[in-house]
Design an enzyme around this catalytic site. Structure first.
Site, PDB file in Angstrom:
ATOM      1  N   GLU A   1       1.084  -1.200   0.144  1.00 30.52           N
ATOM      2  CA  GLU A   1       0.002   0.134   0.129  1.00 30.52           C
ATOM      3  C   GLU A   1       0.480   1.215  -0.353  1.00 30.52           C
ATOM      4  O   GLU A   1       1.442   1.526   1.327  1.00 30.52           O
ATOM      5  CB  GLU A   1      -0.763   0.427   1.597  1.00 30.52           C
ATOM      6  CG  GLU A   1      -2.214   1.380   1.632  1.00 30.52           C
ATOM      7  CD  GLU A   1      -2.592   0.932   2.048  1.00 30.52           C
ATOM      8  OE1 GLU A   1      -2.420   0.585   3.146  1.00 30.52           O
ATOM      9  OE2 GLU A   1      -3.783   2.406   2.544  1.00 30.52           O
TER      10      GLU A   1
ATOM     11  N   LYS B   1      -2.149  -1.903  -3.317  1.00 29.57           N
ATOM     12  CA  LYS B   1      -3.587  -1.052  -2.928  1.00 29.57           C
ATOM     13  C   LYS B   1      -3.309   0.200  -2.859  1.00 29.57           C
ATOM     14  O   LYS B   1      -2.073   1.180  -1.651  1.00 29.57           O
ATOM     15  CB  LYS B   1      -4.024  -1.564  -1.741  1.00 29.57           C
ATOM     16  CG  LYS B   1      -4.848  -1.121  -0.357  1.00 29.57           C
ATOM     17  CD  LYS B   1      -4.936  -1.246   1.008  1.00 29.57           C
ATOM     18  CE  LYS B   1      -6.097   0.132   1.489  1.00 29.57           C
ATOM     19  NZ  LYS B   1      -6.511  -0.415   2.980  1.00 29.57           N
TER      20      LYS B   1
HETATM   21  P1  13P Z   1      -9.392   3.233   3.521  1.00 30.11           P
HETATM   22  O1  13P Z   1      -9.877   2.745   2.921  1.00 30.11           O
HETATM   23  O2  13P Z   1     -10.105   4.368   5.017  1.00 30.11           O
HETATM   24  O3  13P Z   1      -8.797   4.395   2.918  1.00 30.11           O
HETATM   25  O4  13P Z   1      -8.426   2.992   4.509  1.00 30.11           O
HETATM   26  C1  13P Z   1      -8.227   1.887   3.992  1.00 30.11           C
HETATM   27  C2  13P Z   1      -6.864   1.119   4.864  1.00 30.11           C
HETATM   28  O5  13P Z   1      -6.270   0.192   5.613  1.00 30.11           O
HETATM   29  C3  13P Z   1      -5.695   2.436   5.085  1.00 30.11           C
HETATM   30  O6  13P Z   1      -4.968   1.745   5.004  1.00 30.11           O
END
Ligand code: 13P
Length: 375
Positions: free
Chosen positions: A203, A245
């Protein structure tokens, strides 16, 4: 050919691999988990907020942020009607605290989820820290004991993991230092996870704070993703056993431009096509910075966009799946059913958007509706 004293000085090209990589059984296991997580019309619920991150959300509702209430809140979400939740949600990312909490007297949460055909996952990073020597940019800590923790989480029944790094956009940021450092850390994390039989969700979140344009956001994302996949290859990460992500490509919250979902979809897909290998099986977007509805409409626009899309494109939402249900629940056990109905309504909408069918359900997405971005 260069010669020294009549002898060839070129190094021999090795004929065998010189680095360790996942064997075929491990590769197959990682791919099987990835496929189950990204089955058509399914996405992931990110419920891995730390106790500290939940403080503000609970405070806004005058709820005390204690361990029991956090457990009750997670139980409310995860125990939504079994057939429906498992139709829309393939996996749930848990916080360490939740992994060890019980859903009932004899069942811990990972086992509870597994029995509902939902794959448990785990947030393994230990949060953001400021990078000394930078302009208030961050990196993410938690690599030191990561392998041991991943092995333990696998034993507890988790099959995938998440690690988040963040980037801030200004005219001069993110710096090369932040891009290289965070790409390297994400790649190290991914290779460690895979060695412990967990699929890594990678991410690299680009924050929506600031006044940057859609084009600037696209440029920054392209630079980050290209550095990220170069680092992933350098660390011999098995790309087919990973999930990306990212944020969608959005203008900053202080930017006055309005962008249609179609523009956002085009910028997002152009960026991904330029920089993300098609061996990556799935891209699961985060929802931060968008309203519930915008995150759904934009995901729908991405999936309905005409053009090449070699990956599954779905959701890994935290806020956009949870916030409206949290408000209805408000810590009151008599409201569990209503809150669950709201959570399932959001999950169903996101599932339809992941199939590019959200607008086929009588909801007008609007061809030129401006994007609605919230702080
Ligand atoms: P949001 O969808 O609230 O942005 O969060 C997802 C998430 O795991 C952030 O690390």
């Amino acid at each position: 050919m260069a010669r020294m004293g009549g002898k060839c000085c070129c190094k021999k090209t090795p004929t065998t691999d010189v680095y360790k990589k996942p064997d075929s059984a491990l590769r197959a296991e990682l791919q099987k988990i990835t496929e189950a997580l990204t089955a058509p019309g399914k996405g992931i619920l990110a419920a891995d907020e730390s106790p500290v991150s939940l403080t503000k959300r609970f405070q806004d509702l005058n709820l005390e942020n204690n361990e029991t209430l956090r457990r009750d809140y997670r139980l409310m979400l995860f125990s939504a009607e079994k057939n429906q939740i498992s139709q829309y949600i393939s996996g749930v990312i848990l916080h360490n605290e939740t992994v060890y909490q019980k859903a009932s007297s004899d069942t811990e949460f990972p086992e509870f989820l597994r029995k509902r055909n939902i794959i448990p996952g785990i947030k393994v990073d230990k949060g953001l820290v400021e990078m000394f020597g930078s302009d208030n940019e961050t990196t993410t800590q938690g690599l030191d004991d990561l392998l041991e923790r991943c092995i333990d989480y696998k034993k507890k029944g988790c099959h995938f993991a998440k690690w988040r790094c963040t980037f801030r956009i200004t005219d001069t940021l993110p710096s090369r230092q932040a891009i290289e450092e965070n790409s390297n850390i994400l790649a190290r994390y991914a290779s460690i996870c895979q060695s412990a039989r967990l699929v890594p969700i990678v991410e690299p979140e680009v924050l929506t704070t600031g006044g940057h344009s859609l084009a600037r956001s696209q440029q920054v994302h392209e630079e980050i993703f290209s550095a990220l996949y170069r680092a992933m290859i350098l660390h011999h990460v098995f790309i087919e056993g990973t999930i990306l992500k990212p944020s969608m490509i959005l203008p900053g919250v202080e930017n006055g431009d309005s962008c249609s979902p179609q523009l956002i979809a085009e910028a997002t897909l152009t960026t991904l096509m330029r920089t993300v290998p098609c061996a990556v099986p799935a891209v699961t977007f985060l929802s931060g910075g968008q309203s519930d509805e915008a995150s759904t409409i934009n995901l729908n626009a991405i999936n309905s966009f005409k053009g090449k899309k070699p990956w599954t494109l779905t959701f890994c939402y935290g806020r956009a799946l949870q916030m409206s249900a949290l408000k209805i629940w408000n810590g009151d056990s008599s409201r569990v059913k209503d809150a669950q109905a709201e959570f399932l309504r959001r999950a169903k909408a996101c599932s339809s958007a992941a199939l590019g069918k959200y607008n086929e359900e009588g909801i007008d997405c609007g061809e030129i509706a401006p994007c609605k971005i919230t702080a």
